[in-house]
Write a protein that holds these residues in place. Sequence first.
Motif, PDB file in Angstrom:
ATOM      1  N   ALA A 186       0.822  -1.206   0.000  1.00 11.05           N
ATOM      2  CA  ALA A 186       0.000   0.000   0.000  1.00 11.05           C
ATOM      3  C   ALA A 186       0.862   1.265   0.000  1.00 11.05           C
ATOM      4  N   ARG A 187       2.110   1.133   0.450  1.00  9.38           N
ATOM      5  CA  ARG A 187       3.012   2.292   0.521  1.00  9.38           C
ATOM      6  C   ARG A 187       4.000   2.334  -0.632  1.00  9.38           C
ATOM      7  N   HIS A 188       4.277   1.168  -1.221  1.00 10.72           N
ATOM      8  CA  HIS A 188       5.281   1.091  -2.283  1.00 10.72           C
ATOM      9  C   HIS A 188       4.657   0.459  -3.528  1.00 10.72           C
ATOM     10  N   PRO A 189       4.339   1.247  -4.550  1.00 16.22           N
ATOM     11  CA  PRO A 189       3.753   0.683  -5.769  1.00 16.22           C
ATOM     12  C   PRO A 189       4.633  -0.398  -6.399  1.00 16.22           C
ATOM     13  N   GLU A 190       5.964  -0.267  -6.221  1.00  9.23           N
ATOM     14  CA  GLU A 190       6.855  -1.278  -6.809  1.00  9.23           C
ATOM     15  C   GLU A 190       6.626  -2.642  -6.163  1.00  9.23           C
ATOM     16  N   ILE A 191       6.416  -2.641  -4.848  1.00 10.40           N
ATOM     17  CA  ILE A 191       6.154  -3.904  -4.160  1.00 10.40           C
ATOM     18  C   ILE A 191       4.808  -4.462  -4.591  1.00 10.40           C
ATOM     19  N   ALA A 192       3.810  -3.580  -4.744  1.00  8.36           N
ATOM     20  CA  ALA A 192       2.489  -4.032  -5.187  1.00  8.36           C
ATOM     21  C   ALA A 192       2.579  -4.715  -6.541  1.00  8.36           C
ATOM     22  N   ASP A 193       3.323  -4.122  -7.467  1.00  9.32           N
ATOM     23  CA  ASP A 193       3.470  -4.720  -8.795  1.00  9.32           C
ATOM     24  C   ASP A 193       4.204  -6.061  -8.724  1.00  9.32           C
ATOM     25  N   ALA A 194       5.253  -6.118  -7.892  1.00 10.45           N
ATOM     26  CA  ALA A 194       6.026  -7.355  -7.791  1.00 10.45           C
ATOM     27  C   ALA A 194       5.202  -8.465  -7.150  1.00 10.45           C
ATOM     28  N   ILE A 195       4.405  -8.125  -6.136  1.00  8.42           N
ATOM     29  CA  ILE A 195       3.551  -9.128  -5.496  1.00  8.42           C
ATOM     30  C   ILE A 195       2.509  -9.636  -6.479  1.00  8.42           C
ATOM     31  N   LYS A 196       1.954  -8.727  -7.258  1.00  4.41           N
ATOM     32  CA  LYS A 196       0.965  -9.141  -8.257  1.00  4.41           C
ATOM     33  C   LYS A 196       1.579 -10.148  -9.224  1.00  4.41           C
ATOM     34  N   ALA A 197       2.802  -9.874  -9.656  1.00  7.86           N
ATOM     35  CA  ALA A 197       3.461 -10.788 -10.586  1.00  7.86           C
ATOM     36  C   ALA A 197       3.808 -12.109  -9.920  1.00  7.86           C
ATOM     37  N   ALA A 198       4.253 -12.044  -8.657  1.00 11.21           N
ATOM     38  CA  ALA A 198       4.717 -13.246  -7.974  1.00 11.21           C
ATOM     39  C   ALA A 198       3.577 -14.124  -7.493  1.00 11.21           C
ATOM     40  N   LEU A 199       2.513 -13.497  -6.980  1.00 11.17           N
ATOM     41  CA  LEU A 199       1.447 -14.272  -6.355  1.00 11.17           C
ATOM     42  C   LEU A 199       0.204 -14.411  -7.224  1.00 11.17           C
ATOM     43  N   LEU A 200      -0.158 -13.352  -7.926  1.00  7.86           N
ATOM     44  CA  LEU A 200      -1.415 -13.374  -8.663  1.00  7.86           C
ATOM     45  C   LEU A 200      -1.253 -13.858 -10.089  1.00  7.86           C
ATOM     46  N   ASP A 201      -0.349 -13.235 -10.830  1.00  7.70           N
ATOM     47  CA  ASP A 201      -0.234 -13.559 -12.249  1.00  7.70           C
ATOM     48  C   ASP A 201       0.121 -15.024 -12.477  1.00  7.70           C
ATOM     49  N   SER A 202       1.065 -15.546 -11.670  1.00  9.13           N
ATOM     50  CA  SER A 202       1.451 -16.944 -11.861  1.00  9.13           C
ATOM     51  C   SER A 202       0.306 -17.886 -11.523  1.00  9.13           C
ATOM     52  N   GLN A 203      -0.444 -17.563 -10.462  1.00  6.61           N
ATOM     53  CA  GLN A 203      -1.573 -18.399 -10.078  1.00  6.61           C
ATOM     54  C   GLN A 203      -2.700 -18.317 -11.114  1.00  6.61           C
ATOM     55  N   GLN A 204      -2.891 -17.127 -11.686  1.00  6.06           N
ATOM     56  CA  GLN A 204      -3.903 -16.992 -12.730  1.00  6.06           C
ATOM     57  C   GLN A 204      -3.567 -17.866 -13.927  1.00  6.06           C
ATOM     58  N   GLY A 205      -2.278 -17.950 -14.252  1.00  3.59           N
ATOM     59  CA  GLY A 205      -1.879 -18.796 -15.361  1.00  3.59           C
ATOM     60  C   GLY A 205      -2.183 -20.260 -15.105  1.00  3.59           C
ATOM     61  N   VAL A 206      -1.930 -20.713 -13.875  1.00  2.00           N
ATOM     62  CA  VAL A 206      -2.228 -22.096 -13.519  1.00  2.00           C
ATOM     63  C   VAL A 206      -3.732 -22.335 -13.554  1.00  2.00           C
ATOM     64  N   ALA A 207      -4.503 -21.409 -12.985  1.00  2.00           N
ATOM     65  CA  ALA A 207      -5.958 -21.557 -12.971  1.00  2.00           C
ATOM     66  C   ALA A 207      -6.510 -21.599 -14.392  1.00  2.00           C
ATOM     67  N   ALA A 208      -5.917 -20.795 -15.284  1.00  2.00           N
ATOM     68  CA  ALA A 208      -6.380 -20.778 -16.668  1.00  2.00           C
ATOM     69  C   ALA A 208      -6.177 -22.144 -17.327  1.00  2.00           C
ATOM     70  N   VAL A 209      -5.054 -22.787 -17.040  1.00  2.00           N
ATOM     71  CA  VAL A 209      -4.791 -24.112 -17.598  1.00  2.00           C
ATOM     72  C   VAL A 209      -5.789 -25.127 -17.044  1.00  2.00           C
ATOM     73  N   VAL A 210      -6.050 -25.076 -15.741  1.00  2.00           N
ATOM     74  CA  VAL A 210      -6.988 -26.007 -15.117  1.00  2.00           C
ATOM     75  C   VAL A 210      -8.372 -25.853 -15.737  1.00  2.00           C
ATOM     76  N   VAL A 211      -8.813 -24.610 -15.909  1.00  6.71           N
ATOM     77  CA  VAL A 211     -10.132 -24.355 -16.490  1.00  6.71           C
ATOM     78  C   VAL A 211     -10.172 -24.803 -17.940  1.00  6.71           C
TER      79      VAL A 211
END
Length: 203
Positions: free
Chosen positions: A123-148
Amino acid sequence: MIRGMTTPPPRRPPAGAAVLREDVTEAIRAAVFEELAAVGFARMSIEGIARRAGVGKTAVYRRWKSKLSLVLDLLTAFAAQGLPAPATGSLYGDVRALLEVAAHALRHPVASQVIPDLLVEAARHPEIADAIKAALLDSQQGVAAVVVREAVARGELPVDADADRALDLIIGPLYWRLVVVRTPLPQGYLDDLATAAVAALKS
């Protein structure tokens, strides 16, 4: 040349001046996770990381210019590794496998401390927000997309099944239980959660 004087031999560069030892780099990375879990990002310091890694501060600064760049590098590296999509042959099997992997990761003592802390710092560092999105969300979305996609191909889900909704239904309750509420999982919880998620996806 002046008599009595000899030309000094050329100076050799310090041994290893241009080489960053991989074992030292890995020790620093491990120390970062331990330091994050122990004191959090706000109180974490290069001095503390170096002390925990058993190296000097210079060794850290030769690799990263600040603690923020260090954490961002770790998150980026984690995102690049990705997670393989399960291939059990059924939607329930794939969902159950995803839950097993996620539960193992979220129950890790370091991850359970580091992830919530970094989400606060995001919430204080946009760079961390972007990195977390890539590390936790984007990779998981890719896996979920394959499962679906595989479930649709097998006829287990309709063609308009939403991968983002699938990820919310599969991981959301588990994250709430392990990271937010912090209560242990009762016997059979992952089985029941997998059954409920599959039923919701098919509805």
